[in-house]
Write a protein that holds these residues in place. Structure first.
Motif, PDB file in Angstrom:
ATOM      1  N   GLY A  45       0.816  -1.203   0.000  1.00  0.00           N
ATOM      2  CA  GLY A  45       0.000   0.000   0.000  1.00  0.00           C
ATOM      3  C   GLY A  45       0.842   1.242   0.000  1.00  0.00           C
ATOM      4  N   ARG A  46       0.240   2.358   0.325  1.00  0.00           N
ATOM      5  CA  ARG A  46       0.952   3.629   0.348  1.00  0.00           C
ATOM      6  C   ARG A  46       1.934   3.676   1.511  1.00  0.00           C
ATOM      7  N   PRO A  47       3.117   4.283   1.299  1.00  0.00           N
ATOM      8  CA  PRO A  47       4.066   4.375   2.411  1.00  0.00           C
ATOM      9  C   PRO A  47       3.549   5.323   3.476  1.00  0.00           C
ATOM     10  N   SER A  48       3.371   4.807   4.683  1.00  0.00           N
ATOM     11  CA  SER A  48       2.845   5.624   5.764  1.00  0.00           C
ATOM     12  C   SER A  48       3.913   5.979   6.782  1.00  0.00           C
ATOM     13  N   ASP A  49       5.090   5.409   6.681  1.00  0.00           N
ATOM     14  CA  ASP A  49       6.171   5.727   7.593  1.00  0.00           C
ATOM     15  C   ASP A  49       7.490   5.535   6.871  1.00  0.00           C
ATOM     16  N   ALA A  50       8.588   5.804   7.565  1.00  0.00           N
ATOM     17  CA  ALA A  50       9.911   5.740   6.935  1.00  0.00           C
ATOM     18  C   ALA A  50      10.243   4.324   6.476  1.00  0.00           C
ATOM     19  N   ALA A  51       9.820   3.304   7.243  1.00  0.00           N
ATOM     20  CA  ALA A  51      10.154   1.928   6.884  1.00  0.00           C
ATOM     21  C   ALA A  51       9.477   1.511   5.587  1.00  0.00           C
ATOM     22  N   SER A  52       8.175   1.806   5.470  1.00  0.00           N
ATOM     23  CA  SER A  52       7.471   1.425   4.246  1.00  0.00           C
ATOM     24  C   SER A  52       7.929   2.263   3.062  1.00  0.00           C
ATOM     25  N   ALA A  53       8.307   3.531   3.311  1.00  0.00           N
ATOM     26  CA  ALA A  53       8.832   4.362   2.234  1.00  0.00           C
ATOM     27  C   ALA A  53      10.151   3.819   1.722  1.00  0.00           C
ATOM     28  N   GLU A  54      10.995   3.360   2.638  1.00  0.00           N
ATOM     29  CA  GLU A  54      12.270   2.770   2.240  1.00  0.00           C
ATOM     30  C   GLU A  54      12.050   1.485   1.465  1.00  0.00           C
ATOM     31  N   ALA A  55      11.050   0.686   1.873  1.00  0.00           N
ATOM     32  CA  ALA A  55      10.741  -0.548   1.150  1.00  0.00           C
ATOM     33  C   ALA A  55      10.282  -0.247  -0.271  1.00  0.00           C
ATOM     34  N   LEU A  56       9.489   0.820  -0.433  1.00  0.00           N
ATOM     35  CA  LEU A  56       9.032   1.216  -1.767  1.00  0.00           C
ATOM     36  C   LEU A  56      10.201   1.660  -2.636  1.00  0.00           C
ATOM     37  N   ILE A  57      11.094   2.476  -2.070  1.00  0.00           N
ATOM     38  CA  ILE A  57      12.254   2.968  -2.827  1.00  0.00           C
ATOM     39  C   ILE A  57      13.151   1.805  -3.239  1.00  0.00           C
ATOM     40  N   GLU A  58      13.349   0.876  -2.329  1.00  0.00           N
ATOM     41  CA  GLU A  58      14.209  -0.262  -2.648  1.00  0.00           C
ATOM     42  C   GLU A  58      13.589  -1.140  -3.723  1.00  0.00           C
ATOM     43  N   ALA A  59      12.263  -1.339  -3.659  1.00  0.00           N
ATOM     44  CA  ALA A  59      11.585  -2.149  -4.676  1.00  0.00           C
ATOM     45  C   ALA A  59      11.682  -1.481  -6.043  1.00  0.00           C
ATOM     46  N   GLU A  60      11.500  -0.156  -6.084  1.00  0.00           N
ATOM     47  CA  GLU A  60      11.617   0.572  -7.349  1.00  0.00           C
ATOM     48  C   GLU A  60      13.035   0.494  -7.897  1.00  0.00           C
ATOM     49  N   TYR A  61      14.005   0.669  -7.008  1.00  0.00           N
ATOM     50  CA  TYR A  61      15.405   0.626  -7.446  1.00  0.00           C
ATOM     51  C   TYR A  61      15.774  -0.761  -7.977  1.00  0.00           C
ATOM     52  N   ASP A  62      15.351  -1.796  -7.268  1.00  0.00           N
ATOM     53  CA  ASP A  62      15.659  -3.162  -7.698  1.00  0.00           C
ATOM     54  C   ASP A  62      15.068  -3.450  -9.074  1.00  0.00           C
ATOM     55  N   LEU A  63      13.819  -3.015  -9.294  1.00  0.00           N
ATOM     56  CA  LEU A  63      13.173  -3.278 -10.576  1.00  0.00           C
ATOM     57  C   LEU A  63      13.824  -2.465 -11.693  1.00  0.00           C
ATOM     58  N   LYS A  64      14.135  -1.198 -11.414  1.00  0.00           N
ATOM     59  CA  LYS A  64      14.830  -0.390 -12.428  1.00  0.00           C
ATOM     60  C   LYS A  64      16.174  -1.007 -12.782  1.00  0.00           C
ATOM     61  N   PHE A  65      16.881  -1.460 -11.752  1.00  0.00           N
ATOM     62  CA  PHE A  65      18.180  -2.083 -11.984  1.00  0.00           C
ATOM     63  C   PHE A  65      18.029  -3.332 -12.854  1.00  0.00           C
ATOM     64  N   GLU A  66      17.049  -4.147 -12.521  1.00  0.00           N
ATOM     65  CA  GLU A  66      16.799  -5.368 -13.290  1.00  0.00           C
ATOM     66  C   GLU A  66      16.522  -5.057 -14.754  1.00  0.00           C
ATOM     67  N   LEU A  67      15.704  -4.042 -14.999  1.00  0.00           N
ATOM     68  CA  LEU A  67      15.326  -3.703 -16.369  1.00  0.00           C
ATOM     69  C   LEU A  67      16.504  -3.134 -17.154  1.00  0.00           C
ATOM     70  N   VAL A  68      17.245  -2.200 -16.545  1.00  0.00           N
ATOM     71  CA  VAL A  68      18.404  -1.613 -17.234  1.00  0.00           C
ATOM     72  C   VAL A  68      19.466  -2.687 -17.484  1.00  0.00           C
ATOM     73  N   TYR A  69      19.661  -3.559 -16.515  1.00  0.00           N
ATOM     74  CA  TYR A  69      20.637  -4.639 -16.651  1.00  0.00           C
ATOM     75  C   TYR A  69      20.284  -5.541 -17.833  1.00  0.00           C
ATOM     76  N   ARG A  70      19.036  -5.932 -17.924  1.00  0.00           N
ATOM     77  CA  ARG A  70      18.617  -6.828 -19.016  1.00  0.00           C
ATOM     78  C   ARG A  70      18.641  -6.107 -20.360  1.00  0.00           C
ATOM     79  N   GLU A  71      18.209  -4.853 -20.384  1.00  0.00           N
ATOM     80  CA  GLU A  71      18.268  -4.086 -21.639  1.00  0.00           C
ATOM     81  C   GLU A  71      19.700  -4.013 -22.153  1.00  0.00           C
ATOM     82  N   THR A  72      20.633  -3.696 -21.255  1.00  0.00           N
ATOM     83  CA  THR A  72      22.030  -3.561 -21.657  1.00  0.00           C
ATOM     84  C   THR A  72      22.584  -4.890 -22.163  1.00  0.00           C
TER      85      THR A  72
END
Length: 238
Positions: A45-72
């Motif tokens: 769901g929506r990040p309601s505190d620092a922990a969930s916000a960090e989890a969202l940022i990490e999930a976005e970063y991991d997916l972006k990394f995965e996509l750029v890695y595979r594209e390259t």
């Protein structure tokens, strides 16, 4: 070190994300309807505190990394296969002309040698299908770019990011086994492009010889390691 579809280092080791980005991603305090616990759970769901916000940022970063890695990775493979296909076509045209010239110029040995080489090159192109393989890699690049565009459009919710991530894992792999030197260089490129404060000790070392043969030999996955790991092993030996 084996190169997988993810990052072989944690975000803390690679310096991503920073506390500033976590705090910036945390929404300002405002009255919002409570998200039902039964629907989203504690980590979704929506990040309601620092922990969930960090989890969202990490999930976005991991997916972006995965996509750029595979594209390259697939871009590099497609470019190599296209070069091989063009060189084969060029070689076939040149040697075919020499074969005809040798036959007409009463040079049977030249005609026989060049004709034999043309046969070998044409057979390799037919069996290996370099152009077809290059098109498959280009199609993979297009799929991952489309997923990355969808990630940029989707709402910043952890469940939405995971839904987009599921599409990435549903894509069928093109090659049965990875060319590990190509994968290592693709990992480096993805890390440098997405990490603001990239630690070069995290980069995977790919020797010049391995770079030159990266599309020909698959190499062993544990052949490549980061500068940091190499130093650690050298220290243990000493």
């Amino acid at each position: 070190m084996e190169i997988t579809n993810g990052r072989p280092f944690t975000m803390a080791q690679c310096g991503e994300p920073t506390e500033a980005t976590v705090s910036a991603a945390t929404p300002a305090a405002s009255p919002e309807p409570a998200v039902p616990e039964a629907r989203w759970g504690n980590d979704e769901g929506r990040p309601s505190d620092a922990a969930s916000a960090e989890a969202l940022i990490e999930a976005e970063y991991d997916l972006k990394f995965e996509l750029v890695y595979r594209e390259t990775y697939h871009t590099d493979r497609a470019a190599f296969l296209l070069r091989v296909n063009k060189f084969g076509a060029f070689l076939t045209a040149i040697l075919g002309t020499a074969t005809v010239g040798g036959a007409l110029g009463d040079k049977p040995l030249l005609a026989a040698v060049t004709g034999f080489v043309v046969t070998i090159v044409s057979t390799l192109e037919l069996v290996m299908d370099f152009a077809g393989s290059a098109r498959k890699h280009e199609a993979q690049v297009g799929k991952f770019k489309a997923i990355r565009a969808e990630l940029a459009r989707c709402e910043r919710r952890l469940d939405a990011v995971r839904t987009v991530e599921a599409q990435c894992h549903c894509i069928d792999p093109v090659e049965a086994g990875s060319f590990h030197a190509v994968a290592a260089l693709a990992w480096n490129a993805a890390y440098l492009s997405l990490s603001k404060n990239a630690d070069r000790d995290c980069l995977i070392v790919v020797p010049t010889f391995d770079r030159l043969l990266r599309h020909v030999r698959r190499f062993s996955p544990d052949r490549f390691s980061s500068i940091e790991e190499t130093r650690a092993r050298a220290t243990k030996v000493q």
